[in-house]
Design a protein around this motif. Structure first.
Motif, PDB file in Angstrom:
ATOM      1  N   THR A 107      10.688   3.031  -6.951  1.00 41.72           N
ATOM      2  CA  THR A 107       9.848   2.957  -7.801  1.00 41.72           C
ATOM      3  C   THR A 107       9.593   2.655  -9.771  1.00 41.72           C
ATOM      4  O   THR A 107      11.104   2.379  -9.689  1.00 41.72           O
ATOM      5  N   GLN A 124       0.833   9.922   3.745  1.00 42.92           N
ATOM      6  CA  GLN A 124       1.286   8.554   3.423  1.00 42.92           C
ATOM      7  C   GLN A 124       1.984   8.206   5.197  1.00 42.92           C
ATOM      8  O   GLN A 124       0.708   6.409   5.248  1.00 42.92           O
ATOM      9  N   TRP A 137       2.790   1.528  -3.561  1.00 38.45           N
ATOM     10  CA  TRP A 137       1.722   1.786  -4.713  1.00 38.45           C
ATOM     11  C   TRP A 137       1.251   3.719  -4.112  1.00 38.45           C
ATOM     12  O   TRP A 137       1.332   4.790  -5.164  1.00 38.45           O
ATOM     13  N   LEU A 138       1.405   3.979  -2.965  1.00 42.83           N
ATOM     14  CA  LEU A 138       0.909   5.935  -2.801  1.00 42.83           C
ATOM     15  C   LEU A 138       2.019   6.802  -2.742  1.00 42.83           C
ATOM     16  O   LEU A 138       2.050   7.418  -3.394  1.00 42.83           O
ATOM     17  N   ASP A 139       3.276   6.003  -2.894  1.00 44.99           N
ATOM     18  CA  ASP A 139       4.457   6.738  -3.361  1.00 44.99           C
ATOM     19  C   ASP A 139       4.891   7.041  -4.750  1.00 44.99           C
ATOM     20  O   ASP A 139       4.655   7.389  -5.853  1.00 44.99           O
ATOM     21  N   ALA A 140       4.114   5.975  -5.719  1.00 44.88           N
ATOM     22  CA  ALA A 140       3.745   5.374  -7.093  1.00 44.88           C
ATOM     23  C   ALA A 140       3.510   6.620  -7.689  1.00 44.88           C
ATOM     24  O   ALA A 140       3.842   7.202  -8.753  1.00 44.88           O
ATOM     25  N   VAL A 141       2.537   6.849  -6.772  1.00 43.96           N
ATOM     26  CA  VAL A 141       1.208   7.896  -7.519  1.00 43.96           C
ATOM     27  C   VAL A 141       1.270   9.297  -7.404  1.00 43.96           C
ATOM     28  O   VAL A 141       0.283  10.392  -7.450  1.00 43.96           O
ATOM     29  N   GLY A 142       2.712   9.286  -6.613  1.00 47.46           N
ATOM     30  CA  GLY A 142       3.256  10.747  -6.196  1.00 47.46           C
ATOM     31  C   GLY A 142       2.288  11.228  -4.901  1.00 47.46           C
ATOM     32  O   GLY A 142       2.437  12.772  -4.173  1.00 47.46           O
ATOM     33  N   THR A 143       2.102   9.986  -3.564  1.00 45.14           N
ATOM     34  CA  THR A 143       1.494  10.739  -1.806  1.00 45.14           C
ATOM     35  C   THR A 143       2.290  11.452  -1.342  1.00 45.14           C
ATOM     36  O   THR A 143       3.134  11.055  -0.772  1.00 45.14           O
ATOM     37  N   GLU A 181       9.323   5.243 -11.849  1.00 41.24           N
ATOM     38  CA  GLU A 181      10.514   6.642 -11.807  1.00 41.24           C
ATOM     39  C   GLU A 181      11.554   7.025 -11.751  1.00 41.24           C
ATOM     40  O   GLU A 181      12.838   7.680 -11.595  1.00 41.24           O
ATOM     41  N   TYR A 185       0.944  -1.176  -0.073  1.00 40.37           N
ATOM     42  CA  TYR A 185       0.158  -0.463   0.316  1.00 40.37           C
ATOM     43  C   TYR A 185       0.805   1.504  -0.159  1.00 40.37           C
ATOM     44  O   TYR A 185       0.626   2.382  -0.708  1.00 40.37           O
TER      45      TYR A 185
END
Length: 83
Positions: free
Chosen positions: A61, A40, A29-35, A63, A26
């Motif tokens: 990631t 987080q 995924w949060l990191d991958a979408v730039g949160t 990126e 989780y």
């Protein structure tokens, strides 16, 4: 979600998974979408932001991998090839 997750290890060929694995996924995924890290921290209920960064921050990631590849190409070829 956990009951669907649990018991899938043998078929996937991986070791035992627990709820902590879901927490890591989780956060990734949060990191991958730039949160933002502070968001987080709240979403995964980490008491200290350092925990969020140090324990859950070990994910590479797409990126990060792309940035690394650009730096390597720059060092070797003299240009980053932004593709």
């Amino acid at each position: 979600m956990y009951t669907g997750f649990k018991g899938q290890e043998p078929g996937a060929g991986i070791g035992k998974l627990g709820t902590h694995s879901l927490r890591h996924s989780y956060r990734s995924w949060l990191d991958a979408v730039g949160t933002a890290i502070a968001v987080q921290q709240k979403l995964i209920a980490a008491s200290d932001i350092r925990t969020t960064l140090n324990v859950y921050g070990d994910v590479v990631t797409d990126e990060m991998a792309q940035a690394h590849q650009k730096v390597v190409r720059l060092a070797i070829q003299g240009r980053p090839d932004l593709k």
